[in-house]
Each structure stands twice: as structure tokens, then as C-alpha cells.
Design an enzyme around this catalytic site. Structure first.
Site, PDB file in Angstrom:
ATOM      1  N   HIS A   1      13.878  60.458  43.988  1.00 53.32           N
ATOM      2  CA  HIS A   1      14.787  60.919  43.665  1.00 53.32           C
ATOM      3  C   HIS A   1      16.136  61.266  42.189  1.00 53.32           C
ATOM      4  O   HIS A   1      16.525  60.573  41.457  1.00 53.32           O
ATOM      5  CB  HIS A   1      15.892  59.309  44.370  1.00 53.32           C
ATOM      6  CG  HIS A   1      17.788  59.034  44.154  1.00 53.32           C
ATOM      7  ND1 HIS A   1      17.857  59.656  45.240  1.00 53.32           N
ATOM      8  CD2 HIS A   1      18.560  58.717  43.316  1.00 53.32           C
ATOM      9  CE1 HIS A   1      19.164  59.322  44.839  1.00 53.32           C
ATOM     10  NE2 HIS A   1      19.405  58.864  43.508  1.00 53.32           N
TER      11      HIS A   1
ATOM     12  N   GLY B   1      20.557  61.047  48.184  1.00 49.26           N
ATOM     13  CA  GLY B   1      21.548  62.308  47.659  1.00 49.26           C
ATOM     14  C   GLY B   1      21.817  63.573  48.193  1.00 49.26           C
ATOM     15  O   GLY B   1      22.254  64.244  47.906  1.00 49.26           O
TER      16      GLY B   1
ATOM     17  N   GLU C   1      15.737  57.987  52.338  1.00 50.33           N
ATOM     18  CA  GLU C   1      16.662  56.901  50.954  1.00 50.33           C
ATOM     19  C   GLU C   1      17.808  57.692  51.030  1.00 50.33           C
ATOM     20  O   GLU C   1      18.871  57.068  49.679  1.00 50.33           O
ATOM     21  CB  GLU C   1      15.447  56.488  50.003  1.00 50.33           C
ATOM     22  CG  GLU C   1      16.100  55.473  49.629  1.00 50.33           C
ATOM     23  CD  GLU C   1      15.471  55.201  48.300  1.00 50.33           C
ATOM     24  OE1 GLU C   1      14.146  54.438  48.390  1.00 50.33           O
ATOM     25  OE2 GLU C   1      15.497  55.521  46.973  1.00 50.33           O
TER      26      GLU C   1
ATOM     27  N   ARG D   1      35.410  55.917  42.385  1.00 48.29           N
ATOM     28  CA  ARG D   1      35.406  57.202  42.215  1.00 48.29           C
ATOM     29  C   ARG D   1      35.837  59.155  41.480  1.00 48.29           C
ATOM     30  O   ARG D   1      35.728  59.172  41.246  1.00 48.29           O
ATOM     31  CB  ARG D   1      34.769  57.809  43.501  1.00 48.29           C
ATOM     32  CG  ARG D   1      33.438  56.830  44.041  1.00 48.29           C
ATOM     33  CD  ARG D   1      32.708  57.302  45.330  1.00 48.29           C
ATOM     34  NE  ARG D   1      32.132  58.089  45.342  1.00 48.29           N
ATOM     35  CZ  ARG D   1      31.565  59.470  45.149  1.00 48.29           C
ATOM     36  NH1 ARG D   1      33.128  60.346  46.036  1.00 48.29           N
ATOM     37  NH2 ARG D   1      31.263  60.947  44.575  1.00 48.29           N
TER      38      ARG D   1
ATOM     39  N   TYR E   1      34.471  59.289  37.772  1.00 50.60           N
ATOM     40  CA  TYR E   1      34.168  60.830  38.114  1.00 50.60           C
ATOM     41  C   TYR E   1      34.711  62.319  38.884  1.00 50.60           C
ATOM     42  O   TYR E   1      34.189  63.715  38.740  1.00 50.60           O
ATOM     43  CB  TYR E   1      33.456  60.942  40.007  1.00 50.60           C
ATOM     44  CG  TYR E   1      31.766  59.682  39.265  1.00 50.60           C
ATOM     45  CD1 TYR E   1      31.503  59.452  38.184  1.00 50.60           C
ATOM     46  CD2 TYR E   1      32.232  59.263  40.339  1.00 50.60           C
ATOM     47  CE1 TYR E   1      29.964  58.387  38.560  1.00 50.60           C
ATOM     48  CE2 TYR E   1      31.667  58.116  40.483  1.00 50.60           C
ATOM     49  CZ  TYR E   1      30.401  57.412  40.266  1.00 50.60           C
ATOM     50  OH  TYR E   1      29.257  56.327  39.404  1.00 50.60           O
TER      51      TYR E   1
ATOM     52  N   CYS F   1      48.418  48.588  35.930  1.00 53.70           N
ATOM     53  CA  CYS F   1      48.634  49.147  33.914  1.00 53.70           C
ATOM     54  C   CYS F   1      47.804  50.060  33.627  1.00 53.70           C
ATOM     55  O   CYS F   1      47.250  49.340  32.903  1.00 53.70           O
ATOM     56  CB  CYS F   1      49.099  48.345  33.070  1.00 53.70           C
ATOM     57  SG  CYS F   1      50.097  47.846  31.616  1.00 53.70           S
ATOM     58  N   GLU F   2      47.330  50.954  33.923  1.00 56.48           N
ATOM     59  CA  GLU F   2      46.499  52.385  33.100  1.00 56.48           C
ATOM     60  C   GLU F   2      46.931  53.193  33.346  1.00 56.48           C
ATOM     61  O   GLU F   2      46.919  53.652  34.721  1.00 56.48           O
ATOM     62  CB  GLU F   2      44.833  51.507  33.605  1.00 56.48           C
ATOM     63  CG  GLU F   2      44.634  52.392  32.416  1.00 56.48           C
ATOM     64  CD  GLU F   2      43.243  51.950  32.210  1.00 56.48           C
ATOM     65  OE1 GLU F   2      42.715  50.467  31.841  1.00 56.48           O
ATOM     66  OE2 GLU F   2      41.866  52.405  31.967  1.00 56.48           O
TER      67      GLU F   2
HETATM   68  N1  LLP Z   1      17.995  55.842  45.337  1.00 52.96           N
HETATM   69  C1  LLP Z   1      17.858  55.465  44.272  1.00 52.96           C
HETATM   70  C2  LLP Z   1      16.695  55.181  43.733  1.00 52.96           C
HETATM   71  C3  LLP Z   1      19.140  55.428  44.180  1.00 52.96           C
HETATM   72  O1  LLP Z   1      19.113  55.319  43.150  1.00 52.96           O
HETATM   73  C4  LLP Z   1      20.212  56.295  44.701  1.00 52.96           C
HETATM   74  C5  LLP Z   1      21.735  56.090  44.234  1.00 52.96           C
HETATM   75  C6  LLP Z   1      20.495  56.620  45.684  1.00 52.96           C
HETATM   76  C7  LLP Z   1      18.882  56.478  46.795  1.00 52.96           C
HETATM   77  C8  LLP Z   1      21.622  57.143  47.559  1.00 52.96           C
HETATM   78  O2  LLP Z   1      22.320  57.995  46.789  1.00 52.96           O
HETATM   79  P1  LLP Z   1      22.875  58.442  47.459  1.00 52.96           P
HETATM   80  O3  LLP Z   1      21.926  59.185  48.599  1.00 52.96           O
HETATM   81  O4  LLP Z   1      23.955  57.991  47.964  1.00 52.96           O
HETATM   82  O5  LLP Z   1      22.930  59.824  46.828  1.00 52.96           O
HETATM   83  N2  LLP Z   1      28.246  55.799  42.425  1.00 52.96           N
HETATM   84  C9  LLP Z   1      28.127  56.988  42.150  1.00 52.96           C
HETATM   85  C10 LLP Z   1      26.601  57.198  43.171  1.00 52.96           C
HETATM   86  C11 LLP Z   1      25.861  56.529  42.787  1.00 52.96           C
HETATM   87  C12 LLP Z   1      24.359  56.472  42.928  1.00 52.96           C
HETATM   88  C13 LLP Z   1      23.365  56.234  42.305  1.00 52.96           C
HETATM   89  N3  LLP Z   1      21.800  55.834  42.823  1.00 52.96           N
HETATM   90  C14 LLP Z   1      28.653  58.129  43.480  1.00 52.96           C
HETATM   91  O6  LLP Z   1      30.130  57.376  43.692  1.00 52.96           O
HETATM   92  O7  LLP Z   1      28.722  59.308  43.948  1.00 52.96           O
END
Ligand code: LLP
Length: 419
Positions: free
Chosen positions: A190, A226, A267, A306, A310, A339-340
Site C-alpha cells: 500500500h 489508495g 484494500e 482534513r 492536508y 479558538c484557533e
Molecule cells: N491499507 C493500508 C495499510 C493503509 O495504511 C491505508 C490508509 C489504507 C489501506 C486505505 O487507504 P485509502 O484507500 O483510504 O486511500 N487521513 C488521510 C488518509 C490516511 C490513510 C492512511 N492509510 C486522509 O484524510 O486523506
């Protein structure tokens, strides 16, 4: 109404005004049918394994379980959430996987005790698990030496990333597993969250190379999560047919080389839940600071982190309290109650405050921050002693309260005054 409309009367058939009246604000609202649709999009993969971290509400997990998705977890309590939502601890295809770069003491105890499948992201995990549970199957999360995400903070591959087993150490780790009598039955990669087709294609190549190195015991391949979603009308997404085609071709080449079947897992977190979620807030102040018009709402980065973390963009719409769907557009900045000064939803990376074209609005109108089902509620905090938001799941035209708004008593339950 286009899916990016700036005026919104309803969510999954229920008027936004009614949702706010019944459940208060700020509240996350999830549309169950959208989550099911997204699982269906990925059925060509042998296993759709949902990354629980994206949205871990028990009702969402139970919905995904019934829709046929398995889960990936990152902590002892995420494992316990999956169990509480009805997942079995173990099975031929593990219903719950624990993927991490460390075991804390609780997670190690739990995976050993309940027989949860472990996907190791560091050599130390192999040693620690091998000492406790020799004879078990494991998979290895490999860092292929490159990564890519929507932000530097969501890139999980390459030399600067703490994630995964460095690809050049794969052979050493296979030997370590063997010494501990652990069977390495699969590989996982990943490389980041919110990536693109180009990088996902590179993962296919890297995982094939690693699997050929790891040899004939490899029976499952996970291409990780991802998958991006469109937060803006102009965002490009991934052609799922083409992506599956690439993964499947890679899997078939591996099957040929290894001489047995290889299962293909995906995943995703974001892809399955992001579009289902709406953060409903109420405008509580409208003010002008020089040339800037601010809409201040009762949700802040304590509810949705978010943008401040980011610089993430989320579509925003207004549900007018008077039902007037012909509001003219103005340029506004949307902020919260904290308050920020970083408590701004319309900001870009680096904290640059940006104006957004939005319908003219007044105190009492509702403001909906859209596509917040992934990494929304789960990243909420109690900063400024704000309670965690309520969560509603709309299924079959019925809104279900699936998380009550936190109370003051719950917020302070763990604290005590000595003496
Ligand atoms: N598998 C593993 C091992 C991961 O670390 C992650 C996400 C996923 C799957 C799922 O990824 P997705 O399909 O959701 O892109 N907080 C950040 C995203 C952090 C993701 C961490 N790991 C945001 O709000 O964009």
C-alpha cells in the site's frame, strides 16, 4: 441536481432541515446505498478488504460485512470493533487482518489470543509474533521503495516512509519467518492514500517482482488501497476496469510462475465510504472582515481535520432554512467555532485561506460539507471540549442514529481530581 450542486435540499431522500431538526448539528450523515454501490464496483477482486480506519462506526462495519467486504485493522480496538460488528476472528480467507508496523502490547495479545491474521510491516513484528505464535500464517507488507499520495502526509512508500518491510530486506524477513516457523502466505503493498493510476500500475510491477522473489508459498496478493475519489468536479479518478485488468494480468502471470492459484485482494478505505458521508452544520454567524465574508458554522476541525491537516478540498453546499433554492452566489470563507485561526474549511495546503463561491446564506441556514465519509468522524477530537459529533446512517429511506452526540459526562468520565 448535479452531485456537485451548491444547494442541497436532501440527503438520500431525507430533507437536510429535517435531519438537523431531529438530530441536531454538527452531525455526520451516511448514505448506506452509496457504500453498497462502491463495494459492488470492486466485486471483480476476489476480496474487497475495507480499511476500517476510514470510518469505523459499528453500523458502517456491519453494513460492509453484510455487503461482503472483509476488513483491515490497525489497532487492538479496531479489531474489537470488527468483532463487535459481527466479523469472525479467523477463516480460510481471514475476515480480519491486522496490518501495522508495530505491535503494541494489547494488539499482540489480542491477535495471538483470537487468531487474527497478521500482516507484518517490520522485521520486529515477525520476531515478536514468531516468539508468541509459531506455526501460524502471516503476510508481509512490503515497501517497494516508492510511494505516492494526495499529500506528502499520505504517501506510505519510499525511503522516507516508516511503513512496510523495505523491499531489499524481503529475503532476510522470509528467512526470519522461517526460523520462527511462520508461513509467509501472501504479500501486500500500500504505497499511499489518494494516489493515481500511474502509481497503482507501478505497484503491480513491484508486487510481481517481490512475489517471484518470495516464491511458491505465496497464495495471496493485496494491492492495498489508495483509490482516489473526486472531491472536485475536475478531479480524475481511476478506471476500475483498466486497473483490475492490470492486477489480474499480474496475478495470472504469478499463477503461471508459481504453479497454483493466487487470490487478489484490494484494500480501500476512502473509495468505499468517502462519498457516502455529509457533515451537516448550522451557520451561526455571518461576518465581514474587510473584503472577506465569513460563514461561521458549529462544526470545526475537531469534526473534520482534513482541511487543516492536508489543505484538503471538500465540496460545500447550503441547505437554506427557508427552502429558497434560488440564492445568488457570493464568495465566502467557511470557518468553525474553535479558538484557533486554522479552523477554516476553505483552506489550501500550507494554511492559505481561500474564498469559495457559495450561495448567499444567513444564520440558521445549514451548511453541508460533502464527501466526508472517509477520514471524517474517525479523526474527530474533543479539542476545545467539543463533543464528538452524532452520526446518522440513512438506509432504505430511514435515518438511524448510529452514534449519539457525546455528553459532558462522557467527555469527562475518564478524568478525576486528586485529593
Ligand atoms: N491499507 C493500508 C495499510 C493503509 O495504511 C491505508 C490508509 C489504507 C489501506 C486505505 O487507504 P485509502 O484507500 O483510504 O486511500 N487521513 C488521510 C488518509 C490516511 C490513510 C492512511 N492509510 C486522509 O484524510 O486523506
Amino acid at each position: 441536481m448535479s452531485s456537485f450542486s451548491m444547494l442541497r435540499a436532501e440527503i438520500a431522500g431525507i430533507p437536510v432541515l429535517e435531519l438537523a431538526r431531529r438530530f441536531g448539528t454538527p452531525t455526520f450523515v451516511y448514505d448506506a446505498s452509496m457504500i453498497r454501490r462502491r463495494v459492488d464496483d470492486l466485486r471483480r477482486f476476489d476480496t474487497v478488504r475495507y480499511a476500517v480506519k476510514a470510518c469505523s462506526n459499528l453500523a458502517v462495519l456491519a453494513l460492509l460485512r453484510r455487503a461482503g467486504a472483509l476488513v483491515d485493522t490497525v489497532s487492538a480496538f479496531e479489531i474489537r470493533r470488527a468483532l463487535a460488528a459481527g466479523y469472525q476472528p479467523a477463516g480460510d480467507v481471514p475476515p480480519i487482518v491486522y496490518t501495522a508496523d508495530i505491535f503494541d502490547h494489547d494488539s499482540l495479545e489480542l491477535v495471538v489470543e483470537r487468531g487474527i491474521h497478521v500482516n507484518c510491516g517490520s522485521p520486529d513484528m515477525i520476531h515478536q509474533y514468531g516468539d508468541r505464535a509459531p506455526g501460524r500464517n502471516i503476510t508481509l507488507r512490503v515497501n517497494p521503495g516508492f510511494g505516492h499520495g494526495h499529500s506528502r502526509k499520505t504517501n506510505t512508500g519510499g525511503p522516507q516512509s516508516k511503513h512496510g518491510i523495505w523491499h531489499e530486506q524481503l529475503c532476510d524477513c522470509l528467512a526470519a519467518a522461517q526460523r520462527h516457523d511462520l508461513n509467509v502466505t501472501g504479500l501486500h503493498m500500500h504505497i499511499g492514500s489518494g494516489t493515481d493510476m500511474e502509481h497503482l500500475a507501478q505497484v503491480c510491477g513491484a508486487i510481481e517482482k517481490a512475489a517471484l522473489e518470495a516464491g511458491p508459498e505465496i497464495r495471496s496478493i493485496s494491492v492495498g488501497g489508495g483509490l482516489p475519489i473526486a472531491y472536485r468536479e475536475t478531479d480524475t479518478t481511476v478506471d476500475l476496469g483498466a486497473y483490475f485488468g492490470l492486477c489480474d494480468a499480474m496475478r495470472k502471470r504469478l499463477e503461471e510462475a508459481l504453479g497454483h492459484a493466487v487470490a487478489l485482494e484490494i484494500e480501500p478505505g476512502r473509495y468505499l465510504v468517502a462519498e457516502s458521508g455529509f457533515l451537516v452544520a448550522e451557520i451561526r454567524a455571518v461576518k465581514h472582515q474587510a473584503d472577506n465574508l465569513f460563514y461561521l458554522v458549529d462544526a470545526g476541525f475537531n469534526n473534520l481535520a482534513r482541511p487543516v491537516l492536508y489543505g484538503s478540498y471538500h465540496p460545500i453546499s447550503i441547505a437554506p432554512a427557508d427552502g429558497d433554492m434560488t440564492r445568488p452566489e457570493v464568495e465566502a470563507i467557511v470557518g468553525g467555532p474553535l479558538c484557533e485561526s486554522g479552523d477554516i474549511f476553505t483552506q489550501e495546503e500550507g494554511g492559505i485561506v481561500a474564498k469559495r463561491r457559495l450561495p448567499r446564506a444567513a444564520v440558521g441556514d445549514l451548511l453541508v460539507i460533502e464527501r466526508t465519509g472517509a477520514y471524517g468522524a474517525v479523526m474527530g477530537s474533543n479539542y476545545n471540549s467539543k463533543p464528538l459529533a452524532a452520526e446518522i446512517l440513512i438506509d432504505g429511506g430511514t435515518p438511524h442514529l448510529v452514534r449519539r452526540r457525546q455528553t459532558f459526562e462522557e467527555l469527562t468520565a475518564d478524568e478525576s481530581i486528586p485529593g
